[in-house]
Design a protein around this motif. Structure first.
Motif, PDB file in Angstrom:
ATOM      1  N   GLY A   1      47.579  52.264  37.288  1.00 14.12           N
ATOM      2  CA  GLY A   1      47.145  50.632  36.263  1.00 14.12           C
ATOM      3  C   GLY A   1      45.885  50.962  34.784  1.00 14.12           C
ATOM      4  O   GLY A   1      44.905  50.533  35.284  1.00 14.12           O
ATOM      5  N   LEU A   2      46.751  50.559  33.660  1.00 14.81           N
ATOM      6  CA  LEU A   2      45.529  50.316  32.593  1.00 14.81           C
ATOM      7  C   LEU A   2      45.346  49.169  32.159  1.00 14.81           C
ATOM      8  O   LEU A   2      47.125  48.653  31.404  1.00 14.81           O
ATOM      9  CB  LEU A   2      45.479  52.150  31.653  1.00 14.81           C
ATOM     10  N   GLY A   3      44.708  48.729  31.722  1.00 10.23           N
ATOM     11  CA  GLY A   3      44.666  47.383  30.898  1.00 10.23           C
ATOM     12  C   GLY A   3      42.829  47.526  30.323  1.00 10.23           C
ATOM     13  O   GLY A   3      41.998  48.011  30.525  1.00 10.23           O
ATOM     14  N   PHE A   4      43.120  45.805  30.161  1.00 12.25           N
ATOM     15  CA  PHE A   4      41.823  45.224  29.265  1.00 12.25           C
ATOM     16  C   PHE A   4      41.322  44.051  28.808  1.00 12.25           C
ATOM     17  O   PHE A   4      42.800  43.234  29.800  1.00 12.25           O
ATOM     18  CB  PHE A   4      41.833  45.531  27.778  1.00 12.25           C
ATOM     19  N   GLY A   5      39.976  43.627  29.794  1.00 15.20           N
ATOM     20  CA  GLY A   5      39.727  42.293  29.829  1.00 15.20           C
ATOM     21  C   GLY A   5      39.348  41.326  28.577  1.00 15.20           C
ATOM     22  O   GLY A   5      38.042  42.323  27.997  1.00 15.20           O
ATOM     23  N   VAL A   6      39.058  40.396  28.102  1.00 15.84           N
ATOM     24  CA  VAL A   6      38.425  39.959  27.288  1.00 15.84           C
ATOM     25  C   VAL A   6      37.425  38.698  28.218  1.00 15.84           C
ATOM     26  O   VAL A   6      38.102  37.766  28.492  1.00 15.84           O
ATOM     27  CB  VAL A   6      38.795  39.241  26.048  1.00 15.84           C
ATOM     28  N   GLU A   7      35.981  38.787  28.137  1.00 17.43           N
ATOM     29  CA  GLU A   7      34.758  37.866  29.261  1.00 17.43           C
ATOM     30  C   GLU A   7      34.374  37.346  27.861  1.00 17.43           C
ATOM     31  O   GLU A   7      33.789  37.919  27.316  1.00 17.43           O
ATOM     32  CB  GLU A   7      34.320  38.453  29.474  1.00 17.43           C
ATOM     33  N   TYR A   8      34.218  36.097  27.618  1.00 19.79           N
ATOM     34  CA  TYR A   8      32.918  35.154  27.741  1.00 19.79           C
ATOM     35  C   TYR A   8      32.186  34.728  28.752  1.00 19.79           C
ATOM     36  O   TYR A   8      32.109  34.325  29.435  1.00 19.79           O
ATOM     37  CB  TYR A   8      33.895  33.937  26.922  1.00 19.79           C
ATOM     38  N   GLU A   9      31.000  35.752  28.060  1.00 13.25           N
ATOM     39  CA  GLU A   9      29.896  35.420  28.958  1.00 13.25           C
ATOM     40  C   GLU A   9      28.224  35.492  29.058  1.00 13.25           C
ATOM     41  O   GLU A   9      27.903  35.933  27.446  1.00 13.25           O
ATOM     42  CB  GLU A   9      29.782  36.889  30.083  1.00 13.25           C
ATOM     43  N   THR A  10      27.462  35.402  29.676  1.00 23.03           N
ATOM     44  CA  THR A  10      25.989  35.231  29.153  1.00 23.03           C
ATOM     45  C   THR A  10      25.574  36.974  28.988  1.00 23.03           C
ATOM     46  O   THR A  10      26.282  37.561  29.804  1.00 23.03           O
ATOM     47  CB  THR A  10      24.922  34.219  31.028  1.00 23.03           C
ATOM     48  N   ALA A  11      24.304  36.969  28.274  1.00 22.46           N
ATOM     49  CA  ALA A  11      24.141  38.403  27.858  1.00 22.46           C
ATOM     50  C   ALA A  11      23.628  38.786  28.786  1.00 22.46           C
ATOM     51  O   ALA A  11      23.336  40.421  29.161  1.00 22.46           O
ATOM     52  CB  ALA A  11      23.177  38.001  26.550  1.00 22.46           C
ATOM     53  N   TYR A  12      22.895  38.020  29.753  1.00 16.47           N
ATOM     54  CA  TYR A  12      22.204  39.306  30.608  1.00 16.47           C
ATOM     55  C   TYR A  12      21.939  37.981  31.883  1.00 16.47           C
ATOM     56  O   TYR A  12      22.194  36.716  31.654  1.00 16.47           O
ATOM     57  CB  TYR A  12      20.792  39.463  30.236  1.00 16.47           C
ATOM     58  N   GLU A  13      21.691  38.524  33.115  1.00 19.64           N
ATOM     59  CA  GLU A  13      21.573  37.052  33.671  1.00 19.64           C
ATOM     60  C   GLU A  13      19.629  36.605  33.872  1.00 19.64           C
ATOM     61  O   GLU A  13      18.697  36.945  33.245  1.00 19.64           O
ATOM     62  CB  GLU A  13      20.630  38.182  34.863  1.00 19.64           C
ATOM     63  N   GLY A  14      20.713  35.345  33.185  1.00 17.86           N
ATOM     64  CA  GLY A  14      19.579  33.462  32.955  1.00 17.86           C
ATOM     65  C   GLY A  14      19.394  33.747  32.030  1.00 17.86           C
ATOM     66  O   GLY A  14      18.516  32.503  31.346  1.00 17.86           O
ATOM     67  N   SER A  15      20.440  34.223  31.264  1.00 14.96           N
ATOM     68  CA  SER A  15      20.262  33.681  29.422  1.00 14.96           C
ATOM     69  C   SER A  15      20.811  32.490  29.409  1.00 14.96           C
ATOM     70  O   SER A  15      21.878  31.950  29.960  1.00 14.96           O
ATOM     71  CB  SER A  15      20.883  35.097  29.175  1.00 14.96           C
ATOM     72  N   ASP A  16      19.764  32.015  28.180  1.00 18.45           N
ATOM     73  CA  ASP A  16      21.312  31.111  27.663  1.00 18.45           C
ATOM     74  C   ASP A  16      22.078  31.381  26.530  1.00 18.45           C
ATOM     75  O   ASP A  16      22.237  30.444  25.738  1.00 18.45           O
ATOM     76  CB  ASP A  16      19.836  30.123  26.963  1.00 18.45           C
ATOM     77  N   GLU A  17      22.538  32.573  26.021  1.00 12.79           N
ATOM     78  CA  GLU A  17      23.201  33.230  24.808  1.00 12.79           C
ATOM     79  C   GLU A  17      24.824  33.801  25.464  1.00 12.79           C
ATOM     80  O   GLU A  17      24.349  33.785  26.449  1.00 12.79           O
ATOM     81  CB  GLU A  17      22.335  34.011  24.367  1.00 12.79           C
ATOM     82  N   PHE A  18      25.154  33.555  24.890  1.00 17.56           N
ATOM     83  CA  PHE A  18      26.708  33.559  25.582  1.00 17.56           C
ATOM     84  C   PHE A  18      27.658  34.527  24.656  1.00 17.56           C
ATOM     85  O   PHE A  18      26.819  34.563  22.686  1.00 17.56           O
ATOM     86  CB  PHE A  18      27.411  32.774  25.707  1.00 17.56           C
ATOM     87  N   GLY A  19      28.103  35.224  24.862  1.00 14.01           N
ATOM     88  CA  GLY A  19      29.149  36.369  23.925  1.00 14.01           C
ATOM     89  C   GLY A  19      30.098  36.907  24.363  1.00 14.01           C
ATOM     90  O   GLY A  19      30.457  37.412  25.803  1.00 14.01           O
ATOM     91  N   LEU A  20      31.437  37.587  23.752  1.00 10.48           N
ATOM     92  CA  LEU A  20      32.369  37.924  24.112  1.00 10.48           C
ATOM     93  C   LEU A  20      32.623  39.219  24.255  1.00 10.48           C
ATOM     94  O   LEU A  20      31.436  39.775  23.729  1.00 10.48           O
ATOM     95  CB  LEU A  20      33.588  37.932  22.852  1.00 10.48           C
ATOM     96  N   GLU A  21      33.022  39.782  24.931  1.00  9.36           N
ATOM     97  CA  GLU A  21      32.917  41.674  25.379  1.00  9.36           C
ATOM     98  C   GLU A  21      34.419  41.799  26.006  1.00  9.36           C
ATOM     99  O   GLU A  21      35.428  41.009  26.712  1.00  9.36           O
ATOM    100  CB  GLU A  21      31.414  41.795  26.788  1.00  9.36           C
TER     101      GLU A  21
END
Length: 275
Positions: free
Chosen positions: A49-69
């Motif tokens: 199975g092959l595919g991709f996902g789009v995640e909206y998450e914190t930039a690193y553990e403890g961060s208050d910055e968010f981004g798409l990946e």
């Protein structure tokens, strides 16, 4: 005539339900949990199975910055009865079912580490970079019955940078046995001092370079959290999946200057094509 029509309708419904059940049985997953990838369609041998996902998450553990990946999804699997061997992204492992109510899993994966550039606002400046490292993950789930409606889960992550443990309970929604549906888990996470300081500690040298307070964590409670998983078959080949995670840090972690937020959160959705 009315009785005959009712009888024929009942027979038609019974036939459809029977065919659906048969098709579902033939596509039975190793365990009917949306969080466990299974591309086998209930058959022994190779599956992909092959595919991709789009995640909206914190930039690193403890961060208050968010981004798409955007992340790759899926993997290569080989099933033999109640055992599946898999290669997915940066993880190589095995999972197996025993006595219909035990799911065991062992894998070797990689921790991505942390870079100063992970913070666009410069909050990691002076802390240096953590290199990617291998980790051994051991996990067991114990269902209360063969239907996998409720279960207990335990996980241990160990590597050169310390150890982490997770313990919790889960609940599955839906009656499908092909791995589709949804589930929710509530967990408690603990870590030793080495693992705690890897993510949230600040050495004397880092304190001088960054201007942040030197911090040495003792380990113990890391967080409490809840995560939700969803999976559905669009057709014979396409799966859509989703995940949401919320993790609230313990007091010692929250007191670290690196933890600019009291929680970590993530939401994602993706597609997988089954060959």
């Amino acid at each position: 005539m009315k009785k005959l029509t009712t009888l024929l309708l009942a027979l038609l419904i019974q036939t459809i339900c029977s065919q659906t059940a048969s098709a579902q049985d033939s596509n039975a997953a190793l365990v009917p949990l949306p969080s466990v990838d299974d591309f086998s369609r209930g058959k022994d041998g190779w599956s992909l199975g092959l595919g991709f996902g789009v995640e909206y998450e914190t930039a690193y553990e403890g961060s208050d910055e968010f981004g798409l990946e955007i992340e790759p999804a899926g993997g290569l699997q080989w099933r033999q009865g109640d055992d599946v061997y898999f290669f997915a992204g940066e993880a190589l492992g095995w999972r197996g079912v025993r006595a219909n109510t035990w799911l065991f899993e062992a894998l070797i994966g990689f921790d991505e580490g942390r870079k100063e550039s992970d913070s666009d606002d410069g909050h990691l400046r002076g802390l240096g970079e953590q290199k990617e490292g291998a980790e051994l993950v051991l996990q067991a789930r114990r269902a209360f019955d063969a239907d996998w409606r409720y279960w207990l889960v335990g996980r241990v992550v160990t590597g050169s940078d310390g150890n982490l443990g997770l313990f919790g309970v889960g609940r599955r929604f839906g009656s499908q046995n092909d791995g589709s549906g949804s589930e929710v888990n509530v967990v408690v996470v603990v870590h030793d001092s080495e693992y705690a300081n890897k993510g949230f500690g600040i050495t004397a040298a880092q304190a001088m370079a960054s201007g942040l307070k030197q911090t040495d964590l003792s380990g113990g409670l890391r967080s409490v959290g809840v995560n939700y998983n969803f999976r559905s078959y669009v057709d014979e080949h396409w799966q859509i999946y989703g995940e949401a995670l919320y993790e609230y840090f313990g007091s010692e972690v929250r007191d670290s200057p690196i933890a600019r937020s009291s929680y970590e959160a993530e939401i994602g959705v993706g597609f997988i094509y089954l060959f």
